[in-house]
Motif scaffolding. Structure first.
Motif, mmCIF file in Angstrom:
data_model
loop_
_atom_site.group_PDB
_atom_site.id
_atom_site.type_symbol
_atom_site.label_atom_id
_atom_site.label_comp_id
_atom_site.label_asym_id
_atom_site.label_seq_id
_atom_site.Cartn_x
_atom_site.Cartn_y
_atom_site.Cartn_z
ATOM 1 N N ASN A 34 5.029 40.203 29.034
ATOM 2 C CA ASN A 34 6.241 40.539 28.271
ATOM 3 C C ASN A 34 5.915 41.559 27.183
ATOM 4 O O ASN A 34 6.701 42.483 26.926
ATOM 5 N N THR A 35 4.755 41.400 26.543
ATOM 6 C CA THR A 35 4.326 42.353 25.517
ATOM 7 C C THR A 35 4.103 43.724 26.133
ATOM 8 O O THR A 35 4.472 44.756 25.551
ATOM 9 N N VAL A 36 3.515 43.741 27.323
ATOM 10 C CA VAL A 36 3.283 45.009 28.017
ATOM 11 C C VAL A 36 4.604 45.679 28.372
ATOM 12 O O VAL A 36 4.769 46.890 28.198
ATOM 13 N N ARG A 37 5.554 44.903 28.853
ATOM 14 C CA ARG A 37 6.858 45.480 29.223
ATOM 15 C C ARG A 37 7.531 46.126 28.017
ATOM 16 O O ARG A 37 8.145 47.186 28.131
ATOM 17 N N GLU A 38 7.428 45.492 26.860
ATOM 18 C CA GLU A 38 8.027 46.063 25.656
ATOM 19 C C GLU A 38 7.320 47.362 25.269
ATOM 20 O O GLU A 38 7.967 48.345 24.875
ATOM 21 N N ALA A 39 5.999 47.388 25.415
ATOM 22 C CA ALA A 39 5.256 48.617 25.126
ATOM 23 C C ALA A 39 5.658 49.721 26.098
ATOM 24 O O ALA A 39 5.830 50.879 25.700
ATOM 25 N N PHE A 40 5.809 49.370 27.366
ATOM 26 C CA PHE A 40 6.257 50.349 28.361
ATOM 27 C C PHE A 40 7.625 50.908 27.971
ATOM 28 O O PHE A 40 7.874 52.110 28.090
ATOM 29 N N ARG A 41 8.505 50.021 27.510
ATOM 30 C CA ARG A 41 9.854 50.461 27.131
ATOM 31 C C ARG A 41 9.788 51.462 25.983
ATOM 32 O O ARG A 41 10.469 52.508 26.014
ATOM 33 N N LEU A 42 8.966 51.162 24.976
ATOM 34 C CA LEU A 42 8.858 52.050 23.823
ATOM 35 C C LEU A 42 8.264 53.403 24.222
ATOM 36 O O LEU A 42 8.733 54.454 23.769
ATOM 37 N N LEU A 43 7.241 53.395 25.070
ATOM 38 C CA LEU A 43 6.609 54.654 25.456
ATOM 39 C C LEU A 43 7.493 55.460 26.405
ATOM 40 O O LEU A 43 7.431 56.688 26.414
ATOM 41 N N ALA A 44 8.315 54.762 27.193
ATOM 42 C CA ALA A 44 9.282 55.480 28.026
ATOM 43 C C ALA A 44 10.318 56.167 27.134
ATOM 44 O O ALA A 44 10.731 57.305 27.399
ATOM 45 N N HIS A 45 10.724 55.483 26.063
ATOM 46 C CA HIS A 45 11.660 56.085 25.106
ATOM 47 C C HIS A 45 11.053 57.328 24.469
ATOM 48 O O HIS A 45 11.754 58.316 24.208
ATOM 49 N N ASP A 46 9.738 57.297 24.232
ATOM 50 C CA ASP A 46 9.045 58.447 23.649
ATOM 51 C C ASP A 46 8.733 59.541 24.669
ATOM 52 O O ASP A 46 8.221 60.601 24.299
ATOM 53 N N GLY A 47 9.003 59.266 25.941
ATOM 54 C CA GLY A 47 8.761 60.278 26.971
ATOM 55 C C GLY A 47 7.346 60.314 27.503
ATOM 56 O O GLY A 47 6.993 61.229 28.255
ATOM 57 N N LEU A 48 6.521 59.309 27.152
ATOM 58 C CA LEU A 48 5.139 59.302 27.622
ATOM 59 C C LEU A 48 4.974 58.569 28.950
ATOM 60 O O LEU A 48 4.028 58.827 29.701
ATOM 61 N N LEU A 49 5.882 57.633 29.231
ATOM 62 C CA LEU A 49 5.880 56.918 30.511
ATOM 63 C C LEU A 49 7.243 57.080 31.170
ATOM 64 O O LEU A 49 8.251 57.332 30.495
ATOM 65 N N VAL A 50 7.262 56.937 32.479
ATOM 66 C CA VAL A 50 8.520 56.972 33.221
ATOM 67 C C VAL A 50 8.568 55.787 34.179
ATOM 68 O O VAL A 50 7.547 55.406 34.756
ATOM 69 N N HIS A 51 9.738 55.186 34.315
ATOM 70 C CA HIS A 51 9.956 54.104 35.267
ATOM 71 C C HIS A 51 10.574 54.706 36.529
ATOM 72 O O HIS A 51 11.577 55.423 36.450
ATOM 73 N N GLU A 52 9.991 54.412 37.666
ATOM 74 C CA GLU A 52 10.541 54.871 38.946
ATOM 75 C C GLU A 52 10.978 53.651 39.741
ATOM 76 O O GLU A 52 10.167 52.740 39.994
ATOM 77 N N PHE A 53 12.222 53.649 40.149
ATOM 78 C CA PHE A 53 12.814 52.503 40.834
ATOM 79 C C PHE A 53 12.013 52.150 42.083
ATOM 80 O O PHE A 53 11.712 53.006 42.923
ATOM 81 N N ASN A 54 11.663 50.876 42.187
ATOM 82 C CA ASN A 54 10.901 50.330 43.323
ATOM 83 C C ASN A 54 9.491 50.894 43.456
ATOM 84 O O ASN A 54 8.819 50.658 44.462
ATOM 85 N N ARG A 55 9.027 51.651 42.464
ATOM 86 C CA ARG A 55 7.668 52.188 42.532
ATOM 87 C C ARG A 55 6.804 51.751 41.364
ATOM 88 O O ARG A 55 5.612 51.561 41.507
ATOM 89 N N GLY A 56 7.387 51.592 40.188
ATOM 90 C CA GLY A 56 6.614 51.139 39.049
ATOM 91 C C GLY A 56 6.681 52.090 37.878
ATOM 92 O O GLY A 56 7.603 52.913 37.754
ATOM 93 N N VAL A 57 5.680 51.998 37.012
ATOM 94 C CA VAL A 57 5.613 52.784 35.782
ATOM 95 C C VAL A 57 4.489 53.801 35.907
ATOM 96 O O VAL A 57 3.384 53.470 36.353
ATOM 97 N N PHE A 58 4.777 55.028 35.497
ATOM 98 C CA PHE A 58 3.823 56.118 35.632
ATOM 99 C C PHE A 58 3.728 56.886 34.315
ATOM 100 O O PHE A 58 4.688 56.954 33.543
ATOM 101 N N VAL A 59 2.551 57.463 34.084
ATOM 102 C CA VAL A 59 2.421 58.412 32.976
ATOM 103 C C VAL A 59 3.293 59.618 33.301
ATOM 104 O O VAL A 59 3.344 60.083 34.446
#
Length: 209
Positions: A34-59
């Motif tokens: 859960n902590t990781v998911r929140e970090a992913f959310r924050l970094l996606a907001h900053d444009g450093l990570l992207v979520h791809e549907f059915n594929r996962g999280v990418f730099v």
């Protein structure tokens, strides 16, 4: 947590477009998913990570437009910080000199990834001279984006080697109270760096633009 992941990007541990496993990050940092998911959310907001549907999280990937925008912001912030310095600030340049030394040591060992990391820490330390927590936060994000930008270069030695001595020259100018000249020097330095990265983009597949 999000700061640690951002640092991993800055240090080159996470490359552009690399997949980032939630389970792997949780295991590495000994935190809950859960902590990781929140970090992913924050970094996606900053444009450093992207979520791809059915594929996962990418730099996040980077484009030539990203390069131009990152350097536009760098020129605004970094040269303004240098111009704002006063003679009394000379005693605060020690961290910059140490990072030049670290870059030289890494270069002597042929560790060009570490040279790049020392370079980014140098520029973060430069902005830290402004004593502005908000600028520090901005520069921390820019440092991560810069690592992604720098990853475009297939020859890190060719890219980073000239800037080791250019950082040293910049410190020398500031140590001599020549802050206006130092700011002009930094402006040219950043322009040269931007051109080198854009040239690296031009050498890559057209789809990256």
């Amino acid at each position: 947590m999000s700061e640690q992941l951002s640092e991993w990007i800055t240090e080159g541990r996470l490359a552009p477009e690399a997949k980032v496993s939630e389970a792997w990050v949780a295991g590495e940092l000994q935190v809950s998913r859960n902590t990781v998911r929140e970090a992913f959310r924050l970094l996606a907001h900053d444009g450093l990570l992207v979520h791809e549907f059915n594929r996962g999280v990418f730099v996040a990937p980077v484009t030539a437009a990203d390069v131009r925008d990152v350097y536009r912001v760098r020129r605004i912030i970094e040269t303004a910080v240098v111009r704002s310095l006063q003679p009394d600030d000379r005693h605060r340049l020690g961290a910059l000199a140490e990072l030049v030394g670290a870059a030289r040591t890494a270069a002597g060992h042929g560790d060009w990834v570490e040279v790049g990391t020392a370079n980014m820490r140098f520029h973060r330390a430069l902005v830290a001279l402004a004593d502005s927590p908000r600028l520090d936060l901005t520069m921390r994000r820019l440092a991560a984006e810069l690592r992604l930008v720098f990853a475009v270069s297939r020859d890190p030695q060719r890219f980073f080697e000239p800037f080791v001595e250019r950082n040293s020259s910049l410190v020398d100018l500031m140590a001599a109270d020549r802050f206006e000249q130092a700011a002009d020097y930094l402006d040219r330095y950043l322009a040269d760096s931007e051109r080198a990265i854009l040239a690296a983009f031009a050498d890559r597949a057209p789809t990256l633009d």
